[in-house]
Design a protein around this motif. Structure first.
Motif, PDB file in Angstrom:
ATOM      1  N   VAL A 233      -1.827  10.464   0.562  1.00 39.18           N
ATOM      2  CA  VAL A 233      -2.559   9.618  -0.365  1.00 39.18           C
ATOM      3  C   VAL A 233      -2.660   8.194   0.180  1.00 39.18           C
ATOM      4  O   VAL A 233      -1.685   7.672   0.711  1.00 39.18           O
ATOM      5  N   ALA A 234      -3.824   7.587   0.055  1.00 44.63           N
ATOM      6  CA  ALA A 234      -3.964   6.169   0.398  1.00 44.63           C
ATOM      7  C   ALA A 234      -4.634   5.439  -0.755  1.00 44.63           C
ATOM      8  O   ALA A 234      -5.619   5.934  -1.315  1.00 44.63           O
ATOM      9  N   VAL A 235      -4.069   4.293  -1.108  1.00 43.88           N
ATOM     10  CA  VAL A 235      -4.661   3.458  -2.149  1.00 43.88           C
ATOM     11  C   VAL A 235      -5.494   2.417  -1.421  1.00 43.88           C
ATOM     12  O   VAL A 235      -4.955   1.551  -0.723  1.00 43.88           O
TER      13      VAL A 235
ATOM     14  N   ASP B 278       0.834  -1.211   0.000  1.00 39.74           N
ATOM     15  CA  ASP B 278       0.000   0.000   0.000  1.00 39.74           C
ATOM     16  C   ASP B 278       0.865   1.257   0.000  1.00 39.74           C
ATOM     17  O   ASP B 278       0.575   2.230  -0.699  1.00 39.74           O
ATOM     18  N   ALA B 279       1.970   1.230   0.768  1.00 37.82           N
ATOM     19  CA  ALA B 279       2.857   2.403   0.820  1.00 37.82           C
ATOM     20  C   ALA B 279       3.510   2.637  -0.543  1.00 37.82           C
ATOM     21  O   ALA B 279       3.633   3.777  -1.014  1.00 37.82           O
ATOM     22  N   LYS B 280       3.904   1.549  -1.206  1.00 36.03           N
ATOM     23  CA  LYS B 280       4.534   1.667  -2.533  1.00 36.03           C
ATOM     24  C   LYS B 280       3.526   2.252  -3.534  1.00 36.03           C
ATOM     25  O   LYS B 280       3.855   3.143  -4.336  1.00 36.03           O
ATOM     26  N   ALA B 281       2.307   1.766  -3.472  1.00 32.68           N
ATOM     27  CA  ALA B 281       1.273   2.266  -4.393  1.00 32.68           C
ATOM     28  C   ALA B 281       1.008   3.746  -4.135  1.00 32.68           C
ATOM     29  O   ALA B 281       0.824   4.534  -5.069  1.00 32.68           O
ATOM     30  N   ALA B 282       0.997   4.141  -2.860  1.00 37.76           N
ATOM     31  CA  ALA B 282       0.762   5.556  -2.529  1.00 37.76           C
ATOM     32  C   ALA B 282       1.882   6.424  -3.114  1.00 37.76           C
ATOM     33  O   ALA B 282       1.629   7.490  -3.675  1.00 37.76           O
TER      34      ALA B 282
ATOM     35  N   PHE C  15      -6.444   6.488   7.343  1.00 35.38           N
ATOM     36  CA  PHE C  15      -7.861   6.323   7.023  1.00 35.38           C
ATOM     37  C   PHE C  15      -8.136   4.926   6.447  1.00 35.38           C
ATOM     38  O   PHE C  15      -9.273   4.600   6.121  1.00 35.38           O
ATOM     39  N   GLN C  16      -7.084   4.110   6.299  1.00 34.45           N
ATOM     40  CA  GLN C  16      -7.289   2.748   5.807  1.00 34.45           C
ATOM     41  C   GLN C  16      -8.019   1.922   6.865  1.00 34.45           C
ATOM     42  O   GLN C  16      -7.926   2.204   8.060  1.00 34.45           O
ATOM     43  N   LEU C  17      -8.705   0.894   6.420  1.00 32.36           N
ATOM     44  CA  LEU C  17      -9.410   0.024   7.369  1.00 32.36           C
ATOM     45  C   LEU C  17      -8.831  -1.386   7.356  1.00 32.36           C
ATOM     46  O   LEU C  17      -8.435  -1.915   8.386  1.00 32.36           O
TER      47      LEU C  17
ATOM     48  N   GLY D 142     -13.502  -2.435 -11.507  1.00 28.94           N
ATOM     49  CA  GLY D 142     -13.662  -2.468 -10.046  1.00 28.94           C
ATOM     50  C   GLY D 142     -12.358  -2.383  -9.283  1.00 28.94           C
ATOM     51  O   GLY D 142     -12.315  -2.669  -8.079  1.00 28.94           O
ATOM     52  N   GLY D 143     -11.286  -1.979  -9.963  1.00 29.71           N
ATOM     53  CA  GLY D 143      -9.959  -1.920  -9.327  1.00 29.71           C
ATOM     54  C   GLY D 143      -9.939  -1.030  -8.087  1.00 29.71           C
ATOM     55  O   GLY D 143     -10.866  -0.246  -7.835  1.00 29.71           O
ATOM     56  N   ILE D 144      -8.851  -1.120  -7.363  1.00 29.89           N
ATOM     57  CA  ILE D 144      -8.773  -0.438  -6.066  1.00 29.89           C
ATOM     58  C   ILE D 144      -8.805   1.086  -6.241  1.00 29.89           C
ATOM     59  O   ILE D 144      -8.228   1.625  -7.185  1.00 29.89           O
ATOM     60  N   GLY D 145      -9.510   1.774  -5.353  1.00 33.71           N
ATOM     61  CA  GLY D 145      -9.623   3.232  -5.427  1.00 33.71           C
ATOM     62  C   GLY D 145      -8.567   3.925  -4.583  1.00 33.71           C
ATOM     63  O   GLY D 145      -7.559   3.324  -4.195  1.00 33.71           O
ATOM     64  N   GLY D 146      -8.827   5.200  -4.325  1.00 30.81           N
ATOM     65  CA  GLY D 146      -7.858   5.936  -3.518  1.00 30.81           C
ATOM     66  C   GLY D 146      -8.476   7.172  -2.916  1.00 30.81           C
ATOM     67  O   GLY D 146      -9.576   7.586  -3.294  1.00 30.81           O
ATOM     68  N   LEU D 147      -7.776   7.723  -1.946  1.00 36.04           N
ATOM     69  CA  LEU D 147      -8.212   8.998  -1.386  1.00 36.04           C
ATOM     70  C   LEU D 147      -7.020   9.879  -1.035  1.00 36.04           C
ATOM     71  O   LEU D 147      -5.903   9.403  -0.839  1.00 36.04           O
ATOM     72  N   PHE D 148      -7.312  11.176  -1.010  1.00 36.06           N
ATOM     73  CA  PHE D 148      -6.343  12.193  -0.625  1.00 36.06           C
ATOM     74  C   PHE D 148      -6.912  12.917   0.583  1.00 36.06           C
ATOM     75  O   PHE D 148      -8.090  13.280   0.597  1.00 36.06           O
ATOM     76  N   VAL D 149      -6.088  13.098   1.590  1.00 38.30           N
ATOM     77  CA  VAL D 149      -6.468  13.937   2.728  1.00 38.30           C
ATOM     78  C   VAL D 149      -5.311  14.904   2.941  1.00 38.30           C
ATOM     79  O   VAL D 149      -4.161  14.473   3.114  1.00 38.30           O
ATOM     80  N   HIS D 150      -5.591  16.187   2.874  1.00 44.37           N
ATOM     81  CA  HIS D 150      -4.521  17.161   3.030  1.00 44.37           C
ATOM     82  C   HIS D 150      -3.841  16.980   4.387  1.00 44.37           C
ATOM     83  O   HIS D 150      -4.514  16.689   5.393  1.00 44.37           O
TER      84      HIS D 150
END
Ligand SMILES: Cc1ncc(COP(=O)(O)O)c(C=O)c1O
Length: 468
Positions: A124-126, A106-110, A336-338, A278-286
């Motif tokens: 960023v979190a994938v 996950d860190a590499k993808a981010a 914010f990952q679960l 349906g691939g994995i999404g992502g989010l950004f939080v400042h």
């Protein structure tokens, strides 16, 4: 019907000069025989750009991006690691595989996606999928009880999932959508673009009690690219938290989420990012919204960070495996990952992000994209008036206000016939009822000649439609 030969010659010349041309062979472009077949056929005919028959004209990256040819290699490397190492794959790197351990995936993808959205890797979190991520962000940042601000502003023609998320969040807080859900109306049925001034006026009108503004970076129906920094600034001046839905913007147009001071954003990765359905999404939080100011040993368990719906994968890595039942989020979007992410999904996304890196990133792609979409628009506008009169381009003509996509609004009753005729000519675009065809040349794998193929097929389809 066919366009004058010089048009095709011009397209071929542009393709020859295209510095990104070689990336087309990084994708499995479905062949004409494949898209009309009901069987998978031999593997060699299914995977790879060198399919046995002519390539189809695929202009649908706004809906589902094509499969990078290296995806199957990377997925196979992942499967081999799992087969050979079992649970050790979580932490044991394989010397002959480029893939990170599952703990680091996950860190590499981010890290790989951060430059695509213009954020720090820690912002960023994938994870999950777009709608789920929207709910998670709203659970953290829509606090009507605490703030006294209860309204959420969104566009009246928002993608239904966004509309449902907002509607149900409002109800989840025991509020009524009648008073708490504000939709920005389109100026008129003739002009479907959301003008910044309409958003601004809705904000001004509801400023005192609005908590959140949710807008699309690029509107899915019209293809309009909104002025993200200007709208964000204006909303901030009124104390409103801004979330952007970047489904159609990510990988399509350059984004600078950190510099634009965006609060938060969500996206999916199966469109321009080519991660697969349906691939994995992502989010950004400042960064300013994801700080953690208390230490793990602090007795207070619910202060020092923004509350959220949490899971163990958002817990600080250092204490994640201590298995204590006190949530201590990792600072940044990763907090914010679960759940532990699907490595199959992340591997597929990262295969495509490798191609983005090799191409030089979205800024490089954007130069070609502006030219390619401009070329498509030019060809459409040059069609004979009897054909040109049967559709209207509702996407802004200014390249600064659009991405790769052009949306064509057809006359009533033409859509199904035209879509069938396009497919018969092995042209794949997509439609949105009642009357819109969306066509999106993706700079990584589409050519100028694809645009010629589309416009020829459309001309024939529209002529056929009028006589049917
Ligand atoms: C603009 C927009 N928002 C939200 C979604 C929903 O995405 P998901 O199904 O990944 O939650 C889509 C899907 O295409 C979309 O285009």
């Amino acid at each position: 019907m066919s366009l004058p030969t010089p048009t095709r010659d011009r397209a071929r010349l542009l393709d020859q000069k295209d510095g990104l041309r070689r990336f087309r062979s990084e994708f499995a472009v479905p062949s004409t025989s494949q898209i009309h077949s009901n069987t998978l056929g031999a593997l060699g005919d299914t995977v790879g750009a060198s399919a046995v028959s002519q390539p189809s004209t695929y202009l649908c990256g706004n809906s589902l991006g094509l499969q990078p040819t290296r995806t199957s290699t990377r997925i196979q490397q992942h499967l081999s690691t799992w087969a050979a190492q079992g649970v050790q794959g979580h932490f044991k790197p394989m010397a002959d595989s480029p893939l990170p351990t599952w703990l680091d995936a996950d860190a590499k993808a981010a890290e790989m996606i951060a430059p695509i959205v213009g954020g720090e890797a820690s912002e960023v979190a994938v994870m999950q999928t777009l709608t789920a991520n929207l709910h998670f962000l709203l659970s953290a940042f829509y606090r009507p009880e605490a703030s006294g601000r209860h309204k959420i502003i969104l566009e009246s023609k928002a993608f239904p999932s966004d509309h449902f998320a907002v509607e149900t969040q409002i109800r989840h807080h025991g509020l009524s959508t009648k008073s708490s859900m504000i939709t920005v109306e389109m100026p008129s049925s003739d002009n479907t673009a959301i003008a910044t001034r309409d958003v601004v006026s809705a904000i001004s009108q509801h400023a005192a009690d609005t908590a959140v503004l949710l807008l699309p970076g690029i509107q899915y129906y019209t293809g309009e690219f909104l002025d993200i920094p200007a709208i964000t600034d204006f909303a901030h001046a009124h104390g409103i938290f801004v979330i952007w839905d970047l489904a159609h913007a990510v990988g399509n147009v350059p984004l600078r989420l950190h510099d634009w001071n965006v609060d938060a954003a969500v996206w999916c990765s199966y469109k321009y990012l080519n991660s697969g359905p349906g691939g994995i999404g992502g989010l950004f939080v400042h960064a300013r919204h994801s700080q953690v100011t208390r230490s793990f040993v602090d007795e207070q368990s619910d202060t020092g960070f923004t509350n959220r719906l949490a899971g163990w994968w958002g817990n600080d890595k250092a204490t994640r495996f201590v298995m204590a039942t006190k949530f201590h989020p990792v600072p940044g979007a990763a907090g914010f990952q679960l759940s532990n992410p699907s490595i199959l999904d992340i591997t597929s996304l990262c295969a495509s992000l490798e191609v983005f890196q090799e191409a030089g990133g979205v800024d490089v792609l954007r130069t070609k994209s502006v030219s390619l979409t401009g070329f498509l628009e030019e060809l459409l506008n040059a069609l004979p008036s009897d054909v040109r009169g049967k559709f209207r381009i509702i996407t802004p003509s200014d390249p600064a206000h659009r991405g790769a996509q052009l949306s064509l609004l057809l006359g009533d009753g033409l859509l199904d016939t035209v879509m069938d005729a396009l497919l018969a000519r092995s042209v794949i675009a997509d439609d949105r009822k009642p009357n819109v065809i969306r066509v999106a040349p993706a700079p990584l794998y589409n050519s100028y000649e694809d645009c010629v193929n589309f416009v020829e097929a459309l001309e024939e389809a529209l002529r056929g439609a009028s006589t049917s």
